[in-house]
Motif scaffolding. Structure first.
Motif, PDB file in Angstrom:
ATOM      1  N   VAL A  68       0.820  -1.214   0.000  1.00 55.64           N
ATOM      2  CA  VAL A  68       0.000   0.000   0.000  1.00 55.64           C
ATOM      3  C   VAL A  68       0.852   1.261   0.000  1.00 55.64           C
ATOM      4  O   VAL A  68       0.330   2.365  -0.110  1.00 55.64           O
ATOM      5  N   GLY A  69       2.152   1.092   0.117  1.00 54.41           N
ATOM      6  CA  GLY A  69       3.036   2.239   0.113  1.00 54.41           C
ATOM      7  C   GLY A  69       4.477   1.824   0.286  1.00 54.41           C
ATOM      8  O   GLY A  69       4.793   0.636   0.384  1.00 54.41           O
ATOM      9  N   VAL A  70       5.357   2.807   0.308  1.00 56.84           N
ATOM     10  CA  VAL A  70       6.786   2.564   0.488  1.00 56.84           C
ATOM     11  C   VAL A  70       7.288   3.490   1.584  1.00 56.84           C
ATOM     12  O   VAL A  70       6.962   4.672   1.620  1.00 56.84           O
ATOM     13  N   LEU A  71       8.090   2.917   2.470  1.00 55.62           N
ATOM     14  CA  LEU A  71       8.700   3.686   3.552  1.00 55.62           C
ATOM     15  C   LEU A  71      10.170   3.854   3.195  1.00 55.62           C
ATOM     16  O   LEU A  71      10.920   2.886   3.162  1.00 55.62           O
ATOM     17  N   TYR A  72      10.568   5.078   2.856  1.00 56.31           N
ATOM     18  CA  TYR A  72      11.940   5.340   2.445  1.00 56.31           C
ATOM     19  C   TYR A  72      12.819   5.698   3.640  1.00 56.31           C
ATOM     20  O   TYR A  72      12.316   6.181   4.656  1.00 56.31           O
ATOM     21  N   LYS A  73      14.104   5.473   3.473  1.00 57.20           N
ATOM     22  CA  LYS A  73      15.053   5.861   4.521  1.00 57.20           C
ATOM     23  C   LYS A  73      14.921   7.360   4.748  1.00 57.20           C
ATOM     24  O   LYS A  73      14.885   8.142   3.816  1.00 57.20           O
ATOM     25  N   GLY A  74      14.837   7.751   5.999  1.00 59.70           N
ATOM     26  CA  GLY A  74      14.680   9.157   6.335  1.00 59.70           C
ATOM     27  C   GLY A  74      13.245   9.544   6.654  1.00 59.70           C
ATOM     28  O   GLY A  74      13.010  10.584   7.244  1.00 59.70           O
ATOM     29  N   HIS A  75      12.268   8.710   6.251  1.00 54.15           N
ATOM     30  CA  HIS A  75      10.878   8.989   6.599  1.00 54.15           C
ATOM     31  C   HIS A  75      10.682   8.777   8.092  1.00 54.15           C
ATOM     32  O   HIS A  75      11.238   7.858   8.681  1.00 54.15           O
ATOM     33  N   ARG A  76       9.886   9.645   8.685  1.00 58.10           N
ATOM     34  CA  ARG A  76       9.542   9.480  10.089  1.00 58.10           C
ATOM     35  C   ARG A  76       8.282   8.631  10.159  1.00 58.10           C
ATOM     36  O   ARG A  76       7.367   8.807   9.352  1.00 58.10           O
ATOM     37  N   PHE A  77       8.236   7.711  11.122  1.00 57.94           N
ATOM     38  CA  PHE A  77       7.068   6.855  11.252  1.00 57.94           C
ATOM     39  C   PHE A  77       6.866   6.465  12.704  1.00 57.94           C
ATOM     40  O   PHE A  77       7.770   6.550  13.519  1.00 57.94           O
ATOM     41  N   THR A  78       5.636   6.075  13.003  1.00 61.08           N
ATOM     42  CA  THR A  78       5.258   5.648  14.345  1.00 61.08           C
ATOM     43  C   THR A  78       4.890   4.177  14.294  1.00 61.08           C
ATOM     44  O   THR A  78       4.147   3.762  13.408  1.00 61.08           O
ATOM     45  N   VAL A  79       5.381   3.400  15.249  1.00 58.54           N
ATOM     46  CA  VAL A  79       5.017   1.994  15.358  1.00 58.54           C
ATOM     47  C   VAL A  79       3.907   1.887  16.396  1.00 58.54           C
ATOM     48  O   VAL A  79       4.067   2.315  17.536  1.00 58.54           O
ATOM     49  N   HIS A  80       2.763   1.320  15.984  1.00 60.72           N
ATOM     50  CA  HIS A  80       1.616   1.188  16.873  1.00 60.72           C
ATOM     51  C   HIS A  80       1.602  -0.155  17.590  1.00 60.72           C
ATOM     52  O   HIS A  80       1.239  -0.222  18.761  1.00 60.72           O
ATOM     53  N   SER A  81       1.961  -1.218  16.884  1.00 58.13           N
ATOM     54  CA  SER A  81       1.976  -2.551  17.486  1.00 58.13           C
ATOM     55  C   SER A  81       2.924  -3.442  16.702  1.00 58.13           C
ATOM     56  O   SER A  81       3.339  -3.105  15.588  1.00 58.13           O
ATOM     57  N   SER A  82       3.264  -4.576  17.299  1.00 54.62           N
ATOM     58  CA  SER A  82       4.148  -5.544  16.663  1.00 54.62           C
ATOM     59  C   SER A  82       3.540  -6.932  16.799  1.00 54.62           C
ATOM     60  O   SER A  82       2.913  -7.243  17.812  1.00 54.62           O
ATOM     61  N   ARG A  83       3.750  -7.752  15.770  1.00 53.84           N
ATOM     62  CA  ARG A  83       3.223  -9.112  15.795  1.00 53.84           C
ATOM     63  C   ARG A  83       4.046  -9.990  14.851  1.00 53.84           C
ATOM     64  O   ARG A  83       4.202  -9.666  13.671  1.00 53.84           O
ATOM     65  N   SER A  84       4.594 -11.057  15.384  1.00 52.69           N
ATOM     66  CA  SER A  84       5.306 -12.068  14.588  1.00 52.69           C
ATOM     67  C   SER A  84       6.388 -11.473  13.689  1.00 52.69           C
ATOM     68  O   SER A  84       6.506 -11.843  12.526  1.00 52.69           O
ATOM     69  N   GLY A  85       7.145 -10.538  14.205  1.00 52.42           N
ATOM     70  CA  GLY A  85       8.238  -9.954  13.427  1.00 52.42           C
ATOM     71  C   GLY A  85       7.806  -8.858  12.466  1.00 52.42           C
ATOM     72  O   GLY A  85       8.590  -8.412  11.636  1.00 52.42           O
ATOM     73  N   TRP A  86       6.562  -8.416  12.556  1.00 57.27           N
ATOM     74  CA  TRP A  86       6.047  -7.340  11.721  1.00 57.27           C
ATOM     75  C   TRP A  86       5.606  -6.194  12.617  1.00 57.27           C
ATOM     76  O   TRP A  86       5.211  -6.403  13.756  1.00 57.27           O
ATOM     77  N   HIS A  87       5.657  -4.964  12.085  1.00 56.78           N
ATOM     78  CA  HIS A  87       5.257  -3.783  12.842  1.00 56.78           C
ATOM     79  C   HIS A  87       4.155  -3.041  12.086  1.00 56.78           C
ATOM     80  O   HIS A  87       4.281  -2.794  10.887  1.00 56.78           O
ATOM     81  N   TYR A  88       3.078  -2.696  12.810  1.00 59.50           N
ATOM     82  CA  TYR A  88       2.012  -1.881  12.232  1.00 59.50           C
ATOM     83  C   TYR A  88       2.407  -0.424  12.435  1.00 59.50           C
ATOM     84  O   TYR A  88       2.602   0.030  13.558  1.00 59.50           O
ATOM     85  N   ILE A  89       2.566   0.308  11.336  1.00 60.22           N
ATOM     86  CA  ILE A  89       3.136   1.660  11.395  1.00 60.22           C
ATOM     87  C   ILE A  89       2.237   2.684  10.706  1.00 60.22           C
ATOM     88  O   ILE A  89       1.350   2.337   9.937  1.00 60.22           O
ATOM     89  N   THR A  90       2.530   3.941  10.988  1.00 62.69           N
ATOM     90  CA  THR A  90       1.986   5.066  10.231  1.00 62.69           C
ATOM     91  C   THR A  90       3.167   5.880   9.743  1.00 62.69           C
ATOM     92  O   THR A  90       3.993   6.326  10.536  1.00 62.69           O
ATOM     93  N   ASP A  91       3.267   6.034   8.430  1.00 60.02           N
ATOM     94  CA  ASP A  91       4.309   6.866   7.837  1.00 60.02           C
ATOM     95  C   ASP A  91       3.893   8.314   8.039  1.00 60.02           C
ATOM     96  O   ASP A  91       2.873   8.757   7.512  1.00 60.02           O
ATOM     97  N   LEU A  92       4.637   9.056   8.841  1.00 62.96           N
ATOM     98  CA  LEU A  92       4.267  10.438   9.150  1.00 62.96           C
ATOM     99  C   LEU A  92       4.479  11.373   7.968  1.00 62.96           C
ATOM    100  O   LEU A  92       3.928  12.479   7.941  1.00 62.96           O
ATOM    101  N   THR A  93       5.254  10.957   6.977  1.00 60.26           N
ATOM    102  CA  THR A  93       5.475  11.791   5.797  1.00 60.26           C
ATOM    103  C   THR A  93       4.280  11.743   4.852  1.00 60.26           C
ATOM    104  O   THR A  93       3.842  12.764   4.339  1.00 60.26           O
ATOM    105  N   THR A  94       3.732  10.525   4.641  1.00 57.18           N
ATOM    106  CA  THR A  94       2.637  10.359   3.680  1.00 57.18           C
ATOM    107  C   THR A  94       1.295  10.056   4.336  1.00 57.18           C
ATOM    108  O   THR A  94       0.257  10.174   3.689  1.00 57.18           O
ATOM    109  N   GLY A  95       1.295   9.617   5.597  1.00 58.33           N
ATOM    110  CA  GLY A  95       0.056   9.262   6.283  1.00 58.33           C
ATOM    111  C   GLY A  95      -0.408   7.844   6.029  1.00 58.33           C
ATOM    112  O   GLY A  95      -1.456   7.427   6.510  1.00 58.33           O
ATOM    113  N   VAL A  96       0.350   7.070   5.267  1.00 57.73           N
ATOM    114  CA  VAL A  96      -0.022   5.691   4.950  1.00 57.73           C
ATOM    115  C   VAL A  96       0.159   4.816   6.188  1.00 57.73           C
ATOM    116  O   VAL A  96       1.164   4.911   6.893  1.00 57.73           O
ATOM    117  N   LYS A  97      -0.834   3.931   6.441  1.00 59.11           N
ATOM    118  CA  LYS A  97      -0.763   2.982   7.545  1.00 59.11           C
ATOM    119  C   LYS A  97      -0.678   1.580   6.974  1.00 59.11           C
ATOM    120  O   LYS A  97      -1.295   1.284   5.948  1.00 59.11           O
TER     121      LYS A  97
END
Length: 114
Positions: A68-97
């Motif tokens: 659904v999107g790409v998280l580039y090096k240098g983008h700021r993001f927030t991690v909301h939760s983690s599960r099985s080696g994956w992180h649910y994030i919000t990219d603060l640059t684009t707003g993609v979750k």
């Protein structure tokens, strides 16, 4: 790579703690211990970081799910939760979750040097 970094940090902390513990024991016998906070700012984990140039943000925590999107090096993001080696994030640059692999996203490790 994450295991190697963690192992190196553990070894560095163990070797640094030996002289500090010995000097702290002698200081405790001569003076009253100063009140130190349990968690200092330099002991807290640092910000989340991308370990490669780009990471796909996926709809669900699998490599076969839709990107659904790409998280580039240098983008700021927030991690909301983690599960099985994956992180649910919000990219603060684009707003993609979505989900990103924990293989490419990690937290900076910091330690106090006092």
């Amino acid at each position: 790579m994450r295991f190697t970094r963690a192992a190196l940090c553990a070894v560095a902390l163990a070797t640094a703690a030996v002289p500090v513990a010995a000097s702290a024991a002698t200081a405790a016998t001569t003076t009253a211990p100063a009140a130190t906070p349990l968690v200092r700012a330099c002991d807290r984990p640092g910000p989340w970081t991308i370990g490669t140039s780009a990471v796909k943000i996926r709809k669900s925590p699998t490599t076969s799910s839709t990107a659904v999107g790409v998280l580039y090096k240098g983008h700021r993001f927030t991690v909301h939760s983690s599960r099985s080696g994956w992180h649910y994030i919000t990219d603060l640059t684009t707003g993609v979750k979505g989900w990103v692999s924990g293989t490419y996203v990690y937290r900076d490790v910091r330690m106090c040097l006092d």
